[in-house]
Design a protein around this motif. Structure first.
Motif, PDB file in Angstrom:
ATOM      1  N   ALA A 123       0.829  -1.205   0.000  1.00  0.00           N
ATOM      2  CA  ALA A 123       0.000   0.000   0.000  1.00  0.00           C
ATOM      3  C   ALA A 123       0.865   1.256   0.000  1.00  0.00           C
ATOM      4  O   ALA A 123       0.362   2.351  -0.275  1.00  0.00           O
ATOM      5  N   THR A 193       9.302  -2.921  14.143  1.00  0.00           N
ATOM      6  CA  THR A 193       8.816  -1.537  14.034  1.00  0.00           C
ATOM      7  C   THR A 193       7.292  -1.484  14.010  1.00  0.00           C
ATOM      8  O   THR A 193       6.721  -0.410  14.109  1.00  0.00           O
ATOM      9  N   HIS A 194       6.625  -2.631  13.848  1.00  0.00           N
ATOM     10  CA  HIS A 194       5.177  -2.622  13.624  1.00  0.00           C
ATOM     11  C   HIS A 194       4.392  -2.455  14.913  1.00  0.00           C
ATOM     12  O   HIS A 194       4.817  -2.875  15.988  1.00  0.00           O
ATOM     13  N   LEU A 209       5.777   1.306  24.868  1.00  0.00           N
ATOM     14  CA  LEU A 209       5.128   1.576  23.585  1.00  0.00           C
ATOM     15  C   LEU A 209       5.130   3.075  23.341  1.00  0.00           C
ATOM     16  O   LEU A 209       4.690   3.862  24.187  1.00  0.00           O
ATOM     17  N   VAL A 211       3.478   5.841  21.098  1.00  0.00           N
ATOM     18  CA  VAL A 211       2.379   6.133  20.165  1.00  0.00           C
ATOM     19  C   VAL A 211       2.794   7.377  19.379  1.00  0.00           C
ATOM     20  O   VAL A 211       2.979   8.456  19.959  1.00  0.00           O
ATOM     21  N   VAL A 263      -4.922   3.498  16.070  1.00  0.00           N
ATOM     22  CA  VAL A 263      -3.912   3.023  17.028  1.00  0.00           C
ATOM     23  C   VAL A 263      -4.553   2.893  18.413  1.00  0.00           C
ATOM     24  O   VAL A 263      -4.346   1.894  19.120  1.00  0.00           O
ATOM     25  N   ARG A 286       5.363  10.250  13.553  1.00  0.00           N
ATOM     26  CA  ARG A 286       6.479   9.631  12.834  1.00  0.00           C
ATOM     27  C   ARG A 286       6.446  10.173  11.400  1.00  0.00           C
ATOM     28  O   ARG A 286       5.392  10.120  10.747  1.00  0.00           O
TER      29      ARG A 286
END
Ligand code: UFG
Length: 331
Positions: A123, A193-194, A209, A211, A263, A286
């Motif tokens: 994608a 990285t996922h 984590l 976000v 997320v 990011r």
């Protein structure tokens, strides 16, 4: 038209995440599988469903020998580098493996006898789409080297088809996720990285984590993606190869569900599935993350008769959690 009802398939990158699930799916349906992998990011432990050939896709002689020896009916090509951030830092590596490697496969098929080729698209070829859900005829405008390498690969395929009659399907994945229902394989990237594995590792207490941004123009401010179970991806590859072996046309196909999940929704569902809180900290956005990326999955249905079966969040997160708890990945 193929006369037998089983296929022999050479799978490049068969020791990786999506590749290993596809090898299992093929073997379970009576097909014969040969994995071709250089183990740069794949894992020998995940090659369980047929012979293994240690080789690099950029090595013309080695790949030609493998095809000459095993005489597959078709190829499924997963072997690639996949980290968007790394592709910005080291584009040469991405063009070398994803473009030169794919080109070498096409050249070997041209010289050794063309046969159907199903490839891992992404994608990422859409970049920051201005329509959502995004269909295959949307403008392709990748915004990072990774996405560009996947688009170049599709262009090469189209040119090889015209010149050498090479049949192909490029499957443009949205967010691959989840793990094998029997726990025989799962997601194993180093570094990871996922989102989903990182969420689950935070639950286990291994790492914080992060976000990346909660100020997007989405209902809860976090990014929306289309999560597709890896076993659904595996089924689509096999359907695509059967499509080509039946003499049907080459094409690019989205693999997604059409359903967007944020997320924050992943974090909430992970907490419910694991029965534990997900500790996290909000960081800045990011670079290069689109606010929303959701597939229009209609073409997969129409062309391949394929539909996601295991991509509800419960199945994705519970299978990923079982794999994470089994502790087979080194981290
Ligand atoms: N995210 C976090 N924290 C993390 C990891 C991810 O907040 O630790 C967020 C990202 O910012 C993004 C979402 O979770 O909003 C999903 O991120 P992933 O890295 O899991 O997946 P991407 O959507 O960035 O990437 C996927 C594929 C890529 C492909 C891209 C196409 O993994 O290979 O889709 O857009 F290039």
């Amino acid at each position: 038209m193929r006369r037998k009802n089983w296929m022999k398939v050479l799978v490049t990158g068969g020791a990786g995440y999506i590749g290993s699930h596809t090898c299992k799916y093929l073997a379970e349906r009576g097909h014969s599988v040969v994995t071709y992998d250089n183990l740069s990011t794949g894992h020998r432990e995940l090659v369980k469903w047929g012979p293994f050939v240690h080789g690099d896709i950029r090595d013309y002689a080695s790949l030609r020998r493998a095809i000459h020896t095993h005489e597959p009916d078709g190829l499924i090509h997963f072997a690639s580098v996949i980290a968007v951030g790394e592709s910005v830092q080291n584009p040469g590596l991405y063009y070398d493996i994803n473009c030169m490697g794919s080109l070498t496969i096409m050249q070997v098929l041209r010289d050794e006898g063309v046969r159907p080729l199903v490839v891992s698209g992404s994608a990422a070829v859409y970049g920051l789409p201005n329509v959502c859900p995004v269909g295959e005829s949307a403008v392709t405008n990748p915004i990072n080297p990774y996405g560009r390498t996947k688009l170049v690969m599709e262009w090469m395929l189209a040119d090889f088809e015209v010149a050498h009659k090479l049949p192909w399907v490029a499957l443009r994945y949205f967010n691959a996720s989840g793990a094998d229902a029997d726990g025989e394989t799962g997601e194993w990237h180093e570094p990871e990285t996922h989102l989903i594995p990182n969420v689950l590792r935070a639950v286990r207490g291994g790492q914080e984590l992060k976000v990346f941004g909660n100020d997007y123009s989405t209902p809860d401010g976090t990014c929306i993606r289309d999560y597709i179970h890896v076993s659904d991806l595996a089924a689509a590859h096999v359907a695509a190869l059967e499509h080509l072996l039946a003499g049907r046309p080459s094409t690019s196909i989205n693999l997604g569900t059409g359903r967007g999940v944020s997320v924050a929704e992943i974090i909430a569902k992970a907490s419910q599935v694991t029965g534990k809180p997900v500790p996290y900290t909000v960081y800045p956005r990011r670079p290069g993350d689109p606010a929303m990326l959701v597939a229009d999955p209609a073409r997969g249905r129409e062309v391949l008769g394929w539909e996601a079966k295991y991509s509800d969040l419960e199945t994705i997160l519970s299978s990923a959690w079982a794999w994470e708890c089994a502790g087979k990945t080194a981290h």
